[in-house]
Scaffold this active site. Structure first.
Site, mmCIF file in Angstrom:
data_model
loop_
_atom_site.group_PDB
_atom_site.id
_atom_site.type_symbol
_atom_site.label_atom_id
_atom_site.label_comp_id
_atom_site.label_asym_id
_atom_site.label_seq_id
_atom_site.Cartn_x
_atom_site.Cartn_y
_atom_site.Cartn_z
ATOM 1 N N GLU A 46 0.639 -1.289 -0.080
ATOM 2 C CA GLU A 46 0.175 0.038 -0.033
ATOM 3 C C GLU A 46 0.883 1.258 0.011
ATOM 4 O OE1 GLU A 46 -3.040 0.061 -0.472
ATOM 5 O OE2 GLU A 46 -4.009 -1.677 0.166
ATOM 6 N N CYS B 289 -2.826 9.006 2.348
ATOM 7 C CA CYS B 289 -2.339 8.341 0.828
ATOM 8 C C CYS B 289 -3.563 8.770 0.255
ATOM 9 C CB CYS B 289 -2.121 6.912 0.963
ATOM 10 S SG CYS B 289 -3.526 5.745 1.770
#
Length: 529
Positions: A350, A384
């Protein structure tokens, strides 16, 4: 550029180029926050002035200390007193080791140990005050913890999945009881505003609830066999040991996504959180450890090794780590991927995002404005999924002081993930052009359009639309629910966590053929005479 409320900006230090660790006063020279009356609530989480950062059924953390310091500690009674008495020369601007070079400047051994990762002092980013200390894992600690985790797996894997779900349910309940105090620690140590800190703990609670139901549903199909008297089934089994490396910006939720799902799948977990949020890692692990202890289960089912790059590298290279989940930058993620792939291991990545909000001429501005605000500055721009680009139709309006304008859509800076509340605004001519702009960056995490045109919505969701893992309509790029799979494409890493069928990452699949007849027919009608 916006003048943001201080509460949203308190963690900007995490992304700024600030003076190194030598510029901070040594922790022993000022009062730790944990010892101040207004922070007494930290002790409700089992934290104290110095905390052990290794858990594998018992707490430890035994960074090696040189003999001279050990002798001073024994004579003076504490590490702090020894630190006052003993100094070494350390190269200016580095922590590269002991050195007697003429240009070196003095530094206390306490700071040297902190920098080398033996004892970390964590600081509140709002005021740079030291909170408490955490003793980090040594290589020996890591080795011992992996061995204990592998032994614990032999017990955990034999427990039926719904029973494993019951343990995860209890973990969720234990987190609920501590949600306010744990959320306050997230705010204090990481720097996000309190409501986001509590919300992050809630996310862990929610994924526990989700995992409980999932524990009664995971499994493979029974497939039709072309051979008479044969059964074809898909069997899913746990991978074994799941290593979880998490980043500073979501020090609870990302671990929760991985931990809850990995556990109900029958795996044991080894966690290395970010060094700057080590207290959070310790506090969460203490909550989990109590649940395991109450159920007379090995604590090493959910192990912890606080540490730096040395521990992370060991996890990436260790063949005993059957799956490594890594959350962090694309740059470091590439290194992790190569190390894991070199041993033909399995990784779940990720990584970064460079996310766009696209507002068409028919967009509802009452939705666009608050969405862009939250997506751009929530968590001080350190998600993010933070919106980095706002792309608007030519007739659209925007508030000039808020953002950076006047750049080309393909400017290199606009294609770089800046982990800060900076938003670039562009104007587009048509749908085809703006869809291409959305997809031209290397990352592929999250994206969103604002429109009322149903045809455009389905084109956006289709093969020529967004190439991201998260594709939204009339909502921001951030704020994903736990029920869907979270992750992205391209330089975002391709991994998926949390809901949907992300559980498959944590298991290995076997295709099984069972012959319950007395004959031995071959597939494809092949006959050997």
């Amino acid at each position: 550029m916006w003048r943001l409320p201080r509460a949203l900006c308190v963690h900007a230090a995490k992304t700024s180029k600030l003076p190194g660790p030598w510029s901070r006063p040594a922790a022993f020279m000022s009062t730790l926050l944990i010892n101040q009356p207004q922070y007494a609530w930290l002790k409700e989480l089992g934290l104290r002035e110095e905390n052990e950062g290794v858990y594998n059924g018992s707490w430890g953390g035994r960074g090696e200390v040189c003999g001279r310091l050990r002798n001073l500690c024994s004579r003076r009674g504490s590490l702090e007193e020894a630190g006052r008495a003993l100094t070494y020369r350390v190269p200016a601007g580095t922590g590269g080791g002991l050195n007697t070079a003429p240009d070196a400047r003095y530094c206390s051994i306490q700071r040297f140990i902190e920098y080398k990762g033996k004892v970390i002092t964590t600081y509140c980013p709002a005021n740079n005050e030291p909170i408490a200390r955490v003793r980090q894992a040594s290589v020996a600690d890591y080795e011992e913890t992996v061995k204990k985790a592998k032994e614990a797996w032999k017990i955990w894997a034999d427990i039926p999945a719904p029973k494993r779900g019951e343990i995860v349910r209890q973990i969720g309940d234990a987190l609920r009881e501590k949600i306010q105090v744990l959320g306050s620690l997230v705010s204090l140590e990481m720097g996000k505003i309190l409501v986001e800190g509590v919300g992050e703990v809630q996310e862990y609670v929610d994924i526990c609830d989700y995992a409980v139901g999932l524990s009664r549903m995971i499994g493979g199909p029974i497939l039709p066999s072309e051979r008479p008297g044969h059964a074809l089934i898909e069997q899913w089994n746990p991978v074994g040991l799941v290593g979880i490396i998490t980043a500073f910006n979501f020090p609870v939720a990302v671990y929760g996504w991985n931990n809850a799902i990995a556990m109900i799948c029958g795996n044991v977990c080894l966690w290395k959180g970010a060094p700057t949020t080590s207290l959070i890692s310790v506090a969460v692990t203490k909550i989990i450890a109590k649940v395991l202890e109450d159920n007379k289960l090995p604590g090493a089912i959910c192990s912890l090794t606080c540490g730096g790059a040395d521990i992370g590298t060991a996890m990436a290279k260790d063949e005993r780590v059957n799956l490594l989940s890594f959350t962090g930058s694309t740059q470091v993620g590439k290194q992790v991927a190569l190390m894991v792939q070199e041993r033909f291991g399995r990784s779940l990545l990720e990584l970064g995002g460079n996310n766009a909000i696209i507002a068409f001429e028919d967009a509802d501005l009452s939705l666009v404005v608050p969405s862009a605000l939250f997506a751009a500055v929530g968590t001080a721009g350190q998600r993010c999924t933070t919106a980095r680009r706002l792309v608007m139709d030519r007739p659209g309006n925007y508030v000039e002081p808020t953002i950076v304008t006047g750049l080309a859509h393909d400017a290199s800076i606009a294609h770089t993930e800046t982990f800060a509340p900076i938003l670039y605004v562009f104007k587009f001519k048509n749908e085809e052009e703006v869809f291409a702009w959305n997809n031209e960056v290397k990352q592929g995490l999250s994206s969103s359009i604002f429109t009322k045109d149903l045809g455009r919505i389905f084109r956006w969701l289709g093969p020529k639309g967004s190439d991201c893992g998260i594709v939204n309509v009339n909502i921001p790029t951030s704020g994903a629910e736990i029920g869907g799979a979270f992750g992205g494409e391209k330089h975002t890493g391709g991994g998926r966590e949390s809901g949907s069928d992300a559980w498959k990452h944590y298991m290995r699949r076997s295709t099984c053929t069972i012959n319950y007849s007395k004959d031995l027919p071959l597939a494809q009608g092949i006959k050997f005479q």
